[in-house]
Structure formats: structure tokens, C-alpha cells
Motif scaffolding. Structure first.
Motif, mmCIF file in Angstrom:
data_model
loop_
_atom_site.group_PDB
_atom_site.id
_atom_site.type_symbol
_atom_site.label_atom_id
_atom_site.label_comp_id
_atom_site.label_asym_id
_atom_site.label_seq_id
_atom_site.Cartn_x
_atom_site.Cartn_y
_atom_site.Cartn_z
ATOM 1 N N GLU A 263 -17.718 15.188 -27.284
ATOM 2 C CA GLU A 263 -19.079 16.498 -26.782
ATOM 3 C C GLU A 263 -20.295 15.875 -26.748
ATOM 4 O O GLU A 263 -20.996 15.995 -25.413
ATOM 5 C CB GLU A 263 -19.488 17.418 -28.044
ATOM 6 C CG GLU A 263 -20.446 17.906 -27.984
ATOM 7 C CD GLU A 263 -20.500 18.919 -29.160
ATOM 8 O OE1 GLU A 263 -20.924 20.626 -28.738
ATOM 9 O OE2 GLU A 263 -20.415 18.319 -30.398
ATOM 10 N N ASP A 264 -20.262 14.113 -27.133
ATOM 11 C CA ASP A 264 -21.306 13.493 -26.939
ATOM 12 C C ASP A 264 -21.242 12.598 -25.214
ATOM 13 O O ASP A 264 -22.435 12.740 -24.873
ATOM 14 C CB ASP A 264 -21.978 11.893 -27.877
ATOM 15 C CG ASP A 264 -22.375 12.538 -28.890
ATOM 16 O OD1 ASP A 264 -22.266 13.849 -29.386
ATOM 17 O OD2 ASP A 264 -22.033 12.317 -30.251
ATOM 18 N N GLU A 267 -22.227 15.667 -22.943
ATOM 19 C CA GLU A 267 -23.544 15.971 -22.559
ATOM 20 C C GLU A 267 -24.028 14.225 -22.388
ATOM 21 O O GLU A 267 -24.944 14.772 -21.248
ATOM 22 C CB GLU A 267 -24.031 15.767 -23.898
ATOM 23 C CG GLU A 267 -23.896 16.916 -24.989
ATOM 24 C CD GLU A 267 -24.192 17.912 -26.148
ATOM 25 O OE1 GLU A 267 -25.291 16.233 -26.318
ATOM 26 O OE2 GLU A 267 -24.295 18.489 -26.393
ATOM 27 N N PHE A 272 -27.907 15.442 -20.108
ATOM 28 C CA PHE A 272 -28.678 16.606 -21.381
ATOM 29 C C PHE A 272 -29.584 15.931 -22.740
ATOM 30 O O PHE A 272 -29.428 14.714 -22.459
ATOM 31 C CB PHE A 272 -27.261 16.778 -22.495
ATOM 32 C CG PHE A 272 -26.725 18.652 -22.033
ATOM 33 C CD1 PHE A 272 -26.986 19.170 -23.140
ATOM 34 C CD2 PHE A 272 -26.134 18.178 -21.546
ATOM 35 C CE1 PHE A 272 -25.566 20.127 -22.835
ATOM 36 C CE2 PHE A 272 -25.259 19.606 -20.563
ATOM 37 C CZ PHE A 272 -24.878 20.267 -21.269
ATOM 38 N N SER A 275 -29.249 13.461 -25.230
ATOM 39 C CA SER A 275 -27.937 12.939 -25.343
ATOM 40 C C SER A 275 -27.794 11.331 -25.595
ATOM 41 O O SER A 275 -28.141 10.488 -25.477
ATOM 42 C CB SER A 275 -27.060 12.845 -24.260
ATOM 43 O OG SER A 275 -27.595 12.461 -23.182
#
Length: 547
Positions: A263-264, A267, A272, A275
Motif C-alpha cells: 500500500e505504501d 501510494e 499521494f 506518502s
């Protein structure tokens, strides 16, 4: 038998054998002829009666290990030493260096000589072997030599290997030596920001390296163990710099990453806000060397008495400025008065009715032909002419760099500046200082609250010369690479060029139409201040690996 050999030689040797020999020659004579030796060295490949004879005091004078062995507190007084891990040929080379400061290294023996020199702490020989091995490094053997350099902690040889490795990253990844690296060496290579290759290719070869290590211990090749085997090097696989498609190709259903780590990374790839990735480095790789063209072929040609140019370099990460390249500079003779020429001038139609009205105040050339026709050309002004390239002269110049060295920290909202120095961290009585204050002129404040002095100072200057007729040698290498830091950016570059003789000959060269240039990876920006980069074709940088 050995004693008889020595006694026989002593009886037949010349009385003054030392004459006309320097110290090294005499010492080698002692070693070769076994004169007055007092210790025997037996190697692993020696026959029952074979030994190498030497002198304890000579060995102790060159090696702290031999000093402790023969004259230390724990010496056993024996006159024979067993060397189970040493070959006689290597020991002989080592001892010849001990006696004479010379050694005949080859590609086959250099590593072994370095090993024995390191063991006996003969540091000069270690460095001599390292310098020799540095001349032999190729993409084929770079990983092998790097392993040797890191094992024996020879930093100069290590850095020489990394230079070759970074410059030939794709070839290194294909080599067998890459798969045979130790974990420490693999991590050290991948840590380098200048190990420049496609990240998916680096990932695949690192994965292959891990699987091979697992095979050697007959362990199951599952994702968790593959990542564990990679150890610290896994962090330096720059997964966040991949595209989402390549990330999936490399890691999907392999169990290398947790859901949160995925997920990191996703992103970060999708930019994002705020992030953050902890599992892998987010720093994109870049080439070790980079050349920026400042002055191409699209600019205007001008004539100068002296060529002066000034520009600003800003860096978003630390780099080294290594060289610059001078553009072609032509010799140009400028006329003292205005002349005209018909060279490359088009013909003009001559019609008596309107001709003079249309060409009023223009310099014209009339040519009357046999058949009562007239050819007319409009002349162009000739301010001077190019001189032959065979007329050679010296171009002299100066390259200057100014910048801001010191960084200070504002204390609160006061205009007084708090300067922090390691040597001033304690008072005279040994107690910690609460503050160290100094009145200074207020400078420019950055985002971190740091303040730089507005005053620039000269941090580098180099004079140079080149032959005007030599078109092949226009690169000027700085006498030592100049580190440009992000914290002290920007820097001001000034160049001045002129002919070495005093004459009416001018300098004709091209200046750039472009005011700003940016490097391929965006970490360097160059902005024209004055001169439009006249006479400067390009500048070269070395990106710092951060290993």
C-alpha cells in the motif's frame, strides 16, 4: 647440507662484495645467498628438506607480526616457523619486498601477495598490490576484486571497483561474479545511487542471487526466505521507483511484501500527498557521469575582444563538478574602417525607371558587359575576416567558482544568529554551553530556518591554456573534482578567455539562445547570468553514489 652450502659460499664469496651496490641490492644478496640467516620458514608445498632462510631482525623491522613473533613477550625462541597456509612462491615474493621494497606482481599472484601482506601488516605492500589490481579491473572481474577489497578493507581498491561497476551496471548484472558476491558486497553495490540500470533487471538478478544462496543450504525457495536471504540489500531495491505494472511483474504473489508495504509503495508511485515507504529506498538511480550541453549549434556567432561569461549552478543533491569543454573559437581580424564585399551577394535587376528610387542609399556594384548590359549587386558590410586555422595561438583563461560556505541557524525571531561549532560545544570549565551567539549580517532564510550569509566567497579558481588550432583537445579537467552541495547551492561560475598575445585579432565564437539548461535527471540546473555561455560548450559532473 644447508649449513654446508652456506659455509661453502662464505669461503668463495668476494671479500668486498658490497662495493658499488645500494642498500636494496645488498639486502637481496643476503637473502639470495642465505648469508648469516637465523630463521627458517617452511611452506605448505615444501618438500621434507626444503626451507626458505631469512633474518629475524629484517623481518621484524618490516612487520609488527614478525616483531611480536621473534622478539615479543610470548616468543618461543624457535628457529623454524611452519606456514601451513602459504605457498613458497608467494612467500618468496613477499620476502623479496621485505628485503628490497620491490616485487614482481602479475594478475595471477597479486591477490595472494596482498593477502599475505595484510596478514603480516606490511601496509605499504598492501597498498602497492591494491594499486596494481586497480589497473586490472574489468566488468568481468570487478565483483571478484571488490570482494577481496572489502574483505581486507582496502578502500581505494573498493572505490576503484565501484567506479567500474557503476559505469558498466548492465554488464555487471550479467556476470557470474555478481551471483557469487557476498551479502555485504551485494548490499554495498545496490546501495549506490549511481548503480544505474533498469530497476526490474536489478531486482530479477538480486532475486536470482538469493535463490542461489538458498540452494547452497538446501532450503526451500519461498518469498519470505528469499527476502530474508537478501538481508539489508532488499531495502536498496528501489521498488517505489518502478511503474505499477513492473512492480506487479516483479513481486505479485511472491510473498516479498506485506499488504501495508504494498500500500505504501503504490501510494508513492501514484504521488499521494505525504506518502512514505519504509521497506525500500525511494531514491531513483542515476548515471555516475553526466554532461550538460550549454551551448549547441543554434546560437548566434559574435566577435569579442575577450570572452567573459557568468552563470549560476543550482543542485538539488550533492554532485561533483569535474570538467568543462570550450567551444570552437575562431581567429577574426577586425578592420579598422568599414569595407564592403560582393561575396555571396545576389544580383539585382536593373530597371532604369525605378532602380535608383528602390536602391537609394545602398552600396552597389555595377559591372558593364560587352553587350551594353549591366550586372548589379548590393554590397554587404565587411567588418573583418576569419583567419586561417594554421595560424595557431594560445588561448589563456580562468575558471572561477564562488559560493556560500557557512550555514547558520536563527534563534527564535531575533536577528542575532546562533552559530553552532563542535569545538565550541563546551565552556572552558568543561560545562556544556547553553548558547553560542554572534552578531552577523542577516542573510536569506530557507524552509528549515537556516540562514546563509549574502556574501559570496571564492571557493575555487583554475587557470588554463589551450591551442586555438587544436580542435581535439578542448576539454579542461578541474585539477580536482569540486563538490557542489545542496545546502550551499547555488554557485556562481565565471570564465574568462583571451589570446595569449597582444594583437588586433579578435575571438569569434557562438553564444547560446538558451538561458536555462537542466540535467537529464533534474538534479542540476544552470542559469545564464551574463555572456550567454559564450565559448563554453558543456560542463561535466559526477553524481555521488552515497555509499
Amino acid at each position: 647440507m644447508e649449513l654446508a652450502f652456506q659455509e661453502q659460499y662464505e669461503k668463495t664469496m668476494p671479500l668486498a662484495w658490497q662495493h658499488n651496490k645500494d642498500l636494496g641490492d645488498c639486502m637481496v644478496e643476503l637473502y639470495d645467498k642465505r648469508l648469516w640467516t637465523d630463521v627458517k620458514l617452511r611452506c605448505k608445498d615444501h618438500d621434507e628438506n626444503e626451507r626458505i632462510h631469512a633474518h629475524k631482525i629484517v623481518l621484524a623491522a618490516r612487520s609488527p607480526v614478525f616483531q611480536a613473533m621473534f622478539f615479543g613477550a610470548c616468543t618461543n625462541g624457535k628457529d623454524e616457523v611452519q606456514l601451513d597456509n602459504t605457498e613458497s612462491k608467494i612467500l618468496d615474493l613477499f620476502l623479496r619486498y621485505i628485503y628490497s621494497d620491490t616485487v614482481a606482481l602479475t594478475e595471477e599472484n597479486a591477490s595472494a601477495v596482498l593477502e599475505i601482506a595484510h596478514y603480516y601488516q606490511v601496509t605499504n605492500l598492501v597498498q602497492f598490490c591494491a594499486d596494481y589490481l586497480a589497473t586490472l579491473i574489468t566488468p568481468v572481474n570487478a565483483c571478484e576484486i571488490l570482494t577481496l577489497a572489502m574483505f581486507y578493507k582496502v578502500t581505494t581498491l573498493r572505490d576503484a571497483c565501484c567506479t567500474i561497476i557503476d559505469r558498466n551496471a548492465d554488464e555487471i548484472l550479467k556476470s557470474e561474479g555478481f551471483l557469487e558476491l557476498t551479502e555485504e558486497c551485494l548490499t554495498y553495490i545496490l546501495k549506490g545511487d549511481t548503480f544505474y540500470a533498469d530497476e526490474d533487471n536489478i531486482f530479477i538478478k538480486s532475486e536470482e542471487w538469493s535463490k542461489r544462496k538458498i540452494e547452497e543450504i538446501s532450503q526451500e525457495k519461498i518469498g519470505r526466505d528469499i527476502r530474508k536471504t537478501l538481508g539489508a540489500s532488499f531495502f536498496y531495491l528501489r521498488l517505489p521507483t518502478m511503474t505499477f505494472e513492473i512492480l506487479m511483474k516483479c513481486t505479485r504473489k511472491k510473498g516479498y511484501l506485506t499488504f501495508e508495504e504494498y500500500e505504501d509503495i503504490v501510494e508513492f508511485i501514484n504521488k499521494f500527498p505525504a506518502s512514505s515507504v519504509k521497506s525500500n529506498s525511494c531514491v531513483a538511480r542515476l548515471q555516475r557521469e553526466e554532461t550538460m550541453t550549454l551551448n549547441g549549434e543554434d546560437g548566434k556567432t559574435n566577435v569579442y575582444d575577450n570572452i567573459d561569461t557568468k552563470f549560476e549552478i543550482s543542485v538539488s543533491r550533492d554532485v561533483k563538478l569535474t570538467h568543462f569543454v570550450v567551444r570552437e573559437i575562431c581567429k577574426y581580424l577586425k578592420y579598422n574602417k568599414l569595407l564592403y564585399t560582393d561575396e555571396n551577394c545576389p544580383d539585382i535587376s536593373f530597371k532604369k525607371d525605378v532602380f535608383f528610387a528602390q536602391n537609394k542609399n545602398k552600396p552597389l556594384k555595377f559591372k558593364y558587359n560587352w553587350f551594353e548590359t549591366i550586372d548589379v549587386k548590393e554590397l554587404k558590410a565587411a567588418h573583418g575576416e576569419d583567419l586561417s586555422d594554421k595560424l595557431d595561438t594560445v588561448i589563456s583563461g580562468t575558471f572561477k567558482v564562488t559560493g556560500r560556505r557557512s550555514k547558520t541557524i536563527l534563534r527564535g525571531k531575533s536577528k542575532r544568529v546562533l552559530k553552532l561549532h563542535e569545538e565550541e560545544s563546551t565552556a572552558g570549565n568543561g560545562e556544556p554551553l547553553e548558547e553560542v551567539c554572534q552578531e552577523e549580517e542577516e542573510g536569506e532564510e530557507d524552509a528549515d530556518g537556516a540562514v546563509y550569509s549574502k556574501n559570496e566567497e571564492l571557493i575555487f579558481e583554475q587557470d588554463f591554456q589551450l591551442q586555438s588550432a587544436d580542435a581535439t583537445c578542448r576539454r579542461i579537467d578541474l585539477r580536482q573534482p569540486l563538490t557542489l552541495t545542496k545546502d550551499a547551492s547555488p554557485y556562481i561560475i565565471e570564465t574568462t578567455m583571451h589570446y595569449g598575445c597582444t594583437s588586433g585579432v579578435k575571438m569569434k565564437t557562438r553564444c547560446s539562445n538558451t538561458k536555462t539548461a537542466r540535467s537529464k535527471f533534474g538534479q542540476i540546473q544552470v542559469q545564464d547570468i551574463a555572456g550567454q555561455f559564450a565559448g563554453i560548450k558543456s560542463i561535466g559532473f559526477e553524481n555521488i553514489s552515497n555509499r
